[in-house]
Motif scaffolding. Structure first.
Motif, PDB file in Angstrom:
ATOM      1  N   UNK A  97      12.336  12.130   4.571  1.00 23.91           N
ATOM      2  CA  UNK A  97      13.362  12.272   3.537  1.00 23.91           C
ATOM      3  C   UNK A  97      14.407  11.171   3.663  1.00 23.91           C
ATOM      4  N   UNK A  98      14.819  10.892   4.903  1.00 24.98           N
ATOM      5  CA  UNK A  98      15.840   9.862   5.097  1.00 24.98           C
ATOM      6  C   UNK A  98      15.297   8.482   4.727  1.00 24.98           C
ATOM      7  N   UNK A  99      14.069   8.198   5.103  1.00 24.38           N
ATOM      8  CA  UNK A  99      13.480   6.897   4.757  1.00 24.38           C
ATOM      9  C   UNK A  99      13.405   6.728   3.248  1.00 24.38           C
ATOM     10  N   UNK A 100      13.002   7.784   2.550  1.00 20.95           N
ATOM     11  CA  UNK A 100      12.908   7.708   1.088  1.00 20.95           C
ATOM     12  C   UNK A 100      14.267   7.485   0.447  1.00 20.95           C
ATOM     13  N   UNK A 101      15.321   8.008   1.074  1.00 17.60           N
ATOM     14  CA  UNK A 101      16.649   7.858   0.493  1.00 17.60           C
ATOM     15  C   UNK A 101      17.432   6.680   1.020  1.00 17.60           C
ATOM     16  N   UNK A 102      17.235   6.354   2.310  1.00 18.78           N
ATOM     17  CA  UNK A 102      18.043   5.305   2.930  1.00 18.78           C
ATOM     18  C   UNK A 102      17.296   4.066   3.338  1.00 18.78           C
ATOM     19  N   UNK A 103      15.977   4.171   3.523  1.00 17.44           N
ATOM     20  CA  UNK A 103      15.189   3.008   3.907  1.00 17.44           C
ATOM     21  C   UNK A 103      14.979   2.914   5.409  1.00 17.44           C
ATOM     22  N   UNK A 104      14.031   2.066   5.804  1.00 20.08           N
ATOM     23  CA  UNK A 104      13.669   1.933   7.207  1.00 20.08           C
ATOM     24  C   UNK A 104      14.778   1.296   8.036  1.00 20.08           C
ATOM     25  N   UNK A 105      15.465   0.298   7.471  1.00 18.35           N
ATOM     26  CA  UNK A 105      16.531  -0.372   8.226  1.00 18.35           C
ATOM     27  C   UNK A 105      17.656   0.598   8.557  1.00 18.35           C
ATOM     28  N   UNK A 106      18.030   1.413   7.574  1.00 13.94           N
ATOM     29  CA  UNK A 106      19.085   2.402   7.810  1.00 13.94           C
ATOM     30  C   UNK A 106      18.643   3.414   8.861  1.00 13.94           C
TER      31      UNK A 106
END
Length: 476
Positions: free
Chosen positions: A41-50
């Motif tokens: 969920x976080x990757x989908x919303x914030x991306x891998x770098x975040x």
């Protein structure tokens, strides 16, 4: 990934469909699956770098916790370990969010990890609780779930560790009852309705007004000011309702973050009802360590200003946010200086003064700069009594109004009055109603009429998903 999207509903359905059956078989595997879905969920919303930035912070916290709980360490070394970990988190927050502010725009990274402000305070709270002995984890295996629990990772509430980790070993985690499911669906529906059918429509009026400040009459200016007060409430309150409902579907309970704040009779009471977990964090992690109210009146006032300076700066890297925070600090200092005499005033007067103060302070929170804030407040006082122009309501329920005008041609002359009276009337009633969503969750029992109303409201919200904005607090 936005909560108010069909893709999120699909994500939620898959997550529940995988994690709950696994949790019933083996709690360990169910928790591991939920953690993976939270990271996705976080990757989908914030991306891998975040995600990489926050994972590094999570690793720092885990290292600090293990050191602090290993035993046999001198107090000086324990204090140093906690300080190093806290400095790391504060430094990351300052670098990503405030470099542009401190350098006058000369250096600006241009992005920050999603939910970094909430993540930072939650990590600091955890380190502080472990250091003082208020919380001692049995292991650090559940820390990723604590750090990235998807209902709260982007916009809170800020989770105190002792309120979260014990629930993972209780019987309801991944084993929600039918009462949990009903309460969860109820809160999700109400929160979605707040966001889509109230917060965003108020945002239309607010954005239209800010786009043409110089053309606002006094009544129109007050519609913009009050509109933002209600937009922000329904936006953040709606998020918290949805987050609490989502957590309940997994058998977890999030802390209460809103308790009808616009019913407050003082600025101090307002902060006991608005963003409660932030207030608790600042009180326990900043105000008390500074000495609280134990070191004399002057020091108490300085401590109050300190925590609201931090609150304003935490919300945004701009002078307007700092002024907003200091205004609230000033309001509390004045109330303390006034003392018991203020409590003798009529309740309606104390409420009116508090609500007016909150409205005016929100102008600085929303304004792009000081000149804009002062111009809007000036228009509210000296803008004349002309009725608001039609452009202020442009795009407000435009599709719904178009359908009504087709069905009832004579309604065109009354459309603007209906839109303003209906939106602001319902908004004020809902914001001031004492029975808020969180207090109703545990009492909620499905009935035909409740189900019908919520179904209609939720269906209307889902049909309006296109063009709906993100939650305001996800920017912080």
């Amino acid at each position: 990934m936005s909560f108010q999207s069909l893709s999120f509903l699909a994500f939620l359905a898959v997550t529940l469909g995988v994690c709950l059956p696994l949790g019933r078989r083996t709690l360990r595997w169910g928790q591991a699956a939920l953690t993976l879905f939270c990271l996705a969920f976080y990757v989908l919303g914030g991306g891998w770098a975040a995600l990489a930035v926050l994972l590094a912070g999570a690793a720092v916290t885990v290292a600090a916790v293990r050191y602090l709980t290993s035993g046999g360490k001198p107090e000086k070394q324990r204090r140093a370990a906690a300080a190093v970990a806290i400095v790391w988190h504060v430094a990351v927050l300052l670098i990503f969010k405030y470099t542009g502010f401190f350098t006058g725009g000369a250096v600006d990274l241009g992005w920050a990890p999603l939910g970094l402000s909430f993540f930072t305070f939650q990590q600091i709270w955890c380190i502080k609780e472990v250091y003082t002995g208020a919380f001692r984890p049995e292991s650090t295996g559940s820390f990723l779930l604590y750090d990235f629990f998807f209902p709260s990772v982007t916009s809170g509430p800020i989770l105190k560790p002792e309120n979260f980790f014990p629930q993972l070993t209780e019987g309801r985690f991944l084993h929600p009852t039918w009462e949990d499911a009903a309460a969860g669906v109820y809160a999700i529906a109400v929160g979605t309705i707040k966001k889509v059918l109230l917060a965003d429509p108020f945002g239309v009026v607010v954005n239209n007004g800010w786009a043409q400040l110089e053309d606002l009459s006094a009544p129109a200016a007050w519609l913009v000011i009050l509109g933002y007060t209600l937009q922000l409430y329904f936006d953040f309150s709606g998020y918290c309702d949805i987050a609490a409902g989502l957590a309940r579907l997994f058998g977890l309970r999030l802390p209460v973050n809103f308790d009808s704040p616009y019913r407050s009779l003082s600025v101090g009471e307002f902060w006991k009802r608005w963003h409660i977990t932030l207030t608790s964090f600042l009180r326990e992690c900043v105000y008390f360590p500074l000495g609280g109210s134990r070191r004399g009146t002057a020091r108490t006032y300085c401590n109050i200003f300190a925590i609201y300076l931090i609150s304003g700066f935490w919300h945004g890297a701009g002078w307007t946010f700092i002024v907003w925070g200091l205004l609230h600090g000033l309001g509390q200092v004045i109330e303390r200086f006034w003392g018991p005499g203020r409590d003798k005033l009529p309740r309606w007067l104390r409420w009116g003064v508090t609500f007016l103060f909150v409205n005016v302070a929100w102008v600085f929170f929303r304004a792009p700069d000081f000149s804009g804030a002062l111009e809007l407040l000036g228009r509210a006082v000296s803008g004349g009594l002309a009725k608001p122009e039609d452009w202020l309501l442009t795009d407000l329920f435009s599709k719904e109004i178009g359908a009504v005008e087709l069905l009832i041609p004579g309604a065109a002359d009354w459309v603007n009055i209906i839109r303003v009276v209906g939106l602001y009337g319902i908004g004020l009633l809902a914001a001031l109603w004492p029975r808020n969503t969180i207090t109703q969750m545990d009492r909620f029992r499905p009935t035909f009429w409740r189900g019908a109303v919520l179904t209609i409201g939720l269906a209307w919200s889902i049909l309006s998903f296109t063009g709906i904005t993100t939650f305001i607090y996800s920017n912080f």
